[in-house]
Design a protein around this motif. Structure first.
Motif: not given
Length: 300
Positions: A145-162, A205-215
């Motif tokens: 919700k809003g913005r979050r900074l992710m990195a390392g194994e936490e983000l690797a697990v996330s993107v390798l799952r899907g 990586m910063v994940i931002d869900n606060s504003t839609t800017v890309f189609r």
């Protein structure tokens, strides 16, 4: 050297490419460079760019067709800016894309990647939400919700799952992107491979869900879908997940290694493609899809 490059590897529909270019030129923040690398032969394209009369736009046509991966690599090599976007030639930016990303980077100056807010459109430009994108959003993307900074194994697990990322929308730190580039041995899964490579180098990586800017445009039939029915993309996926799982183990990222070996989203995708392959009479492809869907490389 400017601070922001939009790199546009182009091949295909002229009208959609022109719409993509116009969406870049409509940015509220005008401080950027747009570089178009044309891998096609459509005769009217060079003249159209010449008529734009905008010195921020740089157009190049390849002497011979390079294909997707080589053209992506060329975009990286020709980028010069502090930050780079490699957008799809049929995707669209909201006018405040650059303004928004600059604000995110100001808050997170060390971030190597920014995944901004995305909406999915169909071939006609209408907002859509199919199975693939709902699965990404509900099952695999981190609940931010809003913005979050992710990195390392936490983000690797996330993107390798899907792989829930929308690669063409991502802003990359130019120096990091150019130090890694796309791997030569992948033609479909190269975006995931690039992200994981950067995570191994310590990028955030910063994940931002606060504003839609890309189609992000998702067509009913794409090159990746054609390869999926034949099983090609999943043969490549199996090779990638096996190799990256071993790398994760060597790094001590055991959860990421497990996620790579199980690659649940990729297996689910293969399962959804299986009926289509059978309907098209692609029995060899169906066998590849079935093997990928029902067999994981997870070790006990």
């Amino acid at each position: 050297m400017g601070t922001f490059d939009f790199m546009l590897p182009y091949y295909g529909d002229v009208r959609l490419m022109q719409d993509a270019v116009r969406s870049v030129l409509a940015q509220t923040d005008p401080d950027f460079r747009l570089v178009v690398i044309d891998d096609g032969k459509e005769p009217e394209v060079p003249g159209w760019f010449a008529e734009l009369g905008d010195d921020r736009v740089h157009y190049r046509r390849n002497e011979q067709n390079l294909g997707i991966t080589k053209n992506f690599q060329k975009c990286v090599e020709l980028s010069e800016a502090d930050h780079v976007v490699i957008m799809g030639c049929d995707d669209l930016l909201h006018p405040h894309y650059l303004e928004t990303v600059r604000a995110i980077l100001k808050e997170n100056p060390g971030a190597g990647m920014v995944q901004p807010g995305v909406e999915v459109i169909d071939g006609e430009g209408k907002v859509t939400s199919g199975l693939a994108d709902n699965t990404k959003r509900l099952l695999y993307a981190p609940q931010v919700k809003g913005r979050r900074l992710m990195a390392g194994e936490e983000l690797a697990v996330s993107v390798l799952r899907g792989n829930w990322l929308y690669f063409p929308s991502i802003t990359w730190r130019g120096e990091a992107l150019r130090s890694v580039n796309f791997r030569d041995d992948y033609s479909v899964i190269q975006d995931l491979a690039l992200v994981v490579d950067l995570l191994e180098l310590g990028e955030q990586m910063v994940i931002d869900n606060s504003t839609t800017v890309f189609r992000y445009r998702r067509h009913a039939v794409s090159e990746s879908s054609v390869q999926a029915f034949s099983g090609t993309r999943f043969t490549e996926a199996e090779r990638y997940f096996s190799a990256v799982a071993d790398r994760m183990d060597a790094r001590g990222w055991s959860k990421a290694a497990k996620a790579a070996r199980f690659h649940s989203a990729s297996r689910f995708h293969a399962l959804t493609m299986l009926p289509g392959a059978l309907k098209r009479g692609q029995r060899d492809g169906a066998r590849v899809l079935a093997r990928h869907a029902f067999t994981s490389g997870e070790r006990g």
